[in-house]
Design an enzyme around this catalytic site. Structure first.
Site, PDB file in Angstrom:
ATOM      1  CG  LEU A  19      -2.576  -2.326  -4.016  1.00  0.00           C
ATOM      2  CD1 LEU A  19      -2.410  -1.742  -5.397  1.00  0.00           C
ATOM      3  CD2 LEU A  19      -3.047  -1.281  -3.023  1.00  0.00           C
ATOM      4  CG  ASP A  20       1.176  -3.061  -3.534  1.00  0.00           C
ATOM      5  OD1 ASP A  20       1.429  -2.762  -4.704  1.00  0.00           O
ATOM      6  OD2 ASP A  20       0.968  -2.223  -2.643  1.00  0.00           O
ATOM      7  CB  ALA A  21      -1.251  -9.514  -3.509  1.00  0.00           C
ATOM      8  N   GLY A  49       0.806  -1.217   0.000  1.00  0.00           N
ATOM      9  CA  GLY A  49       0.000   0.000   0.000  1.00  0.00           C
ATOM     10  C   GLY A  49       0.835   1.261   0.000  1.00  0.00           C
TER      11      GLY A  49
END
Lengths: 293, 293, 293, 293
Positions: free
Chosen positions: C236-238, C210
């Site tokens: 997100l970001d995964a 994040g």
């Protein structure tokens, strides 16, 4: 038969087309289950390492070796190969002087089952490390070497190395590890033990060859110090490099600091290099290595 | 006055007791707010770097310099010191040949305000990089050098270096950066620019000095390649080292791979070394540096 | 035909015996000269990448593709594969906001021929970087996004992303690089661009997902900061991680120091990840990658 | 008195001008020879560590402590400080379960004189490591813990931890090292041992807190694995971080490979963190550390 038993084929020859197909075809026909396969081609030479599940083949390692010999023959007289069985433990002998850190680290790894090897003996030119070795249930052999001012130093060394040779050769070890052994191996032993004698040098070679590398490093003001694991050859500190690594130092690090901090990297680099050697991951070609990690 | 403006004192002298107390006492009496303080003592020498908030002092850098001169005098004729003002931008000139990567990296950092420096000029012995430089609004000076087979090569070089010297000296730069400049700086320029001429060498010195270090590294079969940022001295590739770093390579890396991958470490090492130089974090003593990062 | 032109086959399927033999046999029959071959088997899945000299085959990439399709079919409907031609340049589009460092680094690598890609366009939600892009002769598209307090923020974002989509899709790029693009890609674009949208996140994921990862890192007092290059997914970001790296920080590093120093690792990690993607070295399986470096 | 005996002052307080001058002035007046001095100011707090040659002062550590107390008092009630004497050996107790690698490494370093500490006891909740410990001449205490299915697990744990507490406290150790101790320390012990209980966690925190971090890392597909040495607090795996490091892994590394390779970094990170703790190089402030390496 253990589930994770493997037969490991290493093979190298002059490069040409069709080698991968020939070897993998050979294994496929036998129903061989390849669990690791690595290839490299460079400087007109080809290298491969294949690990096959032992339980996927209908016979043992001797039969595989016999059959693979025929395949290897097709690639001419320069082809070099071996077939090993991870179910047959490798053997090692360690040579030490007084510095305990590499020895202590290897003993811990071996006793914890972290390195696939049986340690047959440790030979020391001083007795300092006998207790540590024997506490691990490993025989320690003390072979004294003449001191630097001994008038018969040269003859003495010859005799001492002859004793070392006899002890080592009595075990026919797969690895003779110079774990901070502070005597220069004579050329005839380098030759006899070629590809089996593994040294740890406490510098990032080719920087700081020879004696007192940390003093040299301090003198030069380098910002990283390193260690090199390599096969011993008659050409001092110039043998094929298996592994190297470095750590950061700065102006605040004295020579004793470098000695202390360098131990951490010596331990690691030697342990990694030895592991790869024992797992038949290192193929020597000329003065260089191919390491299939 | 900018909030983060600092006066930076660097000082070194033969070691003895009371130096820290004298300098910090001097600053405390003036009400100086120290935001960074670093000390080192080694080989019987003492080094310090102090950064003081400019707005904490009742006067400017000239007065601080004048007062500190008296303090420094107490420590004898061997004491070396300077007082700089981060509000006064440093100046640099870059020397390049054809390889764009270090130049491109520095131009990006400078235009993004990442490096505290004004770039006055770039001098190239080839014209290849003129466009890149001029796109950043920086003057490019082309100073041709004689080719390797030019019969009057030696005289030609002398004349070319004289032109380089004139351009460089017209700016009195704080840093003369050899950003992959493929000409060996003559001894008299090394001397004139001592402590200001910064070179990037594409090896982990002292390994692989001189020409074609990646070829040498490939030949030797090392497992790490590196780069070294150092002050240029008359002794080629042997000047005081500011920064070094390495990256891992393996048998699969050809010389062109090493050249390409090495660029990443050359860029970084040069940018770090140059930053520390510009921030007065590097104190040279003999052939070594103290770097207060 | 260029000497170093290659056809690159990537292939994955459920693991079983004989896959290597089948593929290498197929290539050997055609006389294909394999210059790189890598294999991996894990979690009951098999992966390979083969690079063949184009001039060793008697036909072009289309014919190879057609013939390989038949081979791939033998391994069932789950087999995934492609055959690419290094002689056909890949295309990329970059998405940026205001931070120049990743963009500047990639422009330098592309203009120096270091990355095998044609850059078709850069899209920015701010105009700050237009000049830098256009100086490299690359078209810059400004697509403004609504500000955080815009009452019609959500609709505005939908419209802006639709414009971005249209520009991107007009190039059918092989890589859509989010080079510090500070807008969260909507799920439908992540899906449409699955396996092509590459993000650089300025932390060592999964730490500090994040916003403002350097602030989070400073707050937690970690001793290393990192960067992660990954495929963008709706989560997100995964997404699947392609590459990560870290650098050491200490108590002296403020958040701005971390931001500045982190740029060095963001640049490198993104450039490495993008290179491997463009060279078809990255095979995605579930949420993980196999990277044949 | 040994030549290299030092008195080490650590001190922290709210930041203001003149602190360095006051402390260094105090030492200078006494003729104290400072061999190491480090400062840090951040978040409005000031930290310092000073190492003074013991033989440069006309009295012993108790007198220095008494005199320094008066100096420290000037900086208000929030000032925190201590004065230690490197001539007085520190003491440690180790807590272990079954994994031998950290224990073996620390025993080796301690017996080689590499860590400045006396090891008073090792406490294990299993007996596996008793032999290794006793071979080093260190007492081993077996304190069994209830198994996961024990119906009276909670009471049993309370009783076991009470026994652990009694043994530990009987030595008043400077360090209680959780060398892969697989029981969660209860909050009251974290509090009692605050700043002395040192844990090694086998991940790069804050990634992969809690159980089985290598499984979590493998699941996520990260490209680096790490280890974290931190002070134990009631908030599991969230205490002040002393040291962290990472090593590279790739798709070929299984969970057992990560476990094996991670040991190398666990050993190193714990040994470094413990050394810095024992040398009074770690100052805790809130949930963060200042480490004067």
């Amino acid at each position: 038969m253990e589930l994770d038993r493997r037969y490991v084929i290493t093979f190298s020859c002059p490069d040409r087309t069709g080698i991968v197909a020939r070897i993998s075809g050979f294994l496929a026909e036998l129903g061989g289950w390849i669990v690791e396969a690595a290839y490299h081609a460079g400087d007109n030479w080809f290298f491969t390492r294949q690990a096959v599940r032992a339980d996927s083949l209908p016979f043992g390692v001797d039969e595989l070796r016999a059959r693979f010999a025929a395949v290897a023959d097709e690639f001419g007289p320069e082809a070099t190969w071996q077939v090993t069985d991870t179910g047959v433990p490798k053997h090692a002998v360690l040579l030490v002087t007084r510095e305990p850190h590499c020895l202590h680290d290897l003993l811990g790894r071996i006793s914890a089952g972290e390195l696939p090897v049986t340690l047959d003996a440790v030979i020391g030119n001083h007795e300092d490390l006998a207790g540590l070795v024997e506490a691990h249930g490993v025989p320690f052999h003390h072979v004294p070497f003449p001191g630097p001012r001994d008038p018969k130093k040269e003859q003495g060394k010859v005799a001492s190395f002859e004793k070392v040779r006899q002890i080592v050769d009595s075990f026919s070890p797969d690895a003779i590890v110079l774990a901070r052994f502070m005597q220069i191996l004579p050329a005839h032993l380098c030759e006899e033990w070629a590809g089996r004698a593994i040294n740890i040098h406490h510098s990032f070679l080719p920087s700081f060859m020879g004696a007192r590398p940390y003093h040299q490093a301090h003198q030069r003001g380098v910002k990283l110090i390193g260690a090199t694991c390599h096969y011993a050859t008659a050409d001092l500190d110039a043998g094929p490099i298996i592994e190297q690594d470095v750590i950061r130092v700065d102006h605040g690090d004295t020579v004793p600091d470098m000695v202390r901090r360098g131990r951490d990297i010596e331990r690691l680099v030697l342990a990694r290099g030895l592991r790869w050697h024992l797992e038949d991951r290192v193929l020597v070609h000329g003065n260089k290595t191919v390491v299939f990690r």
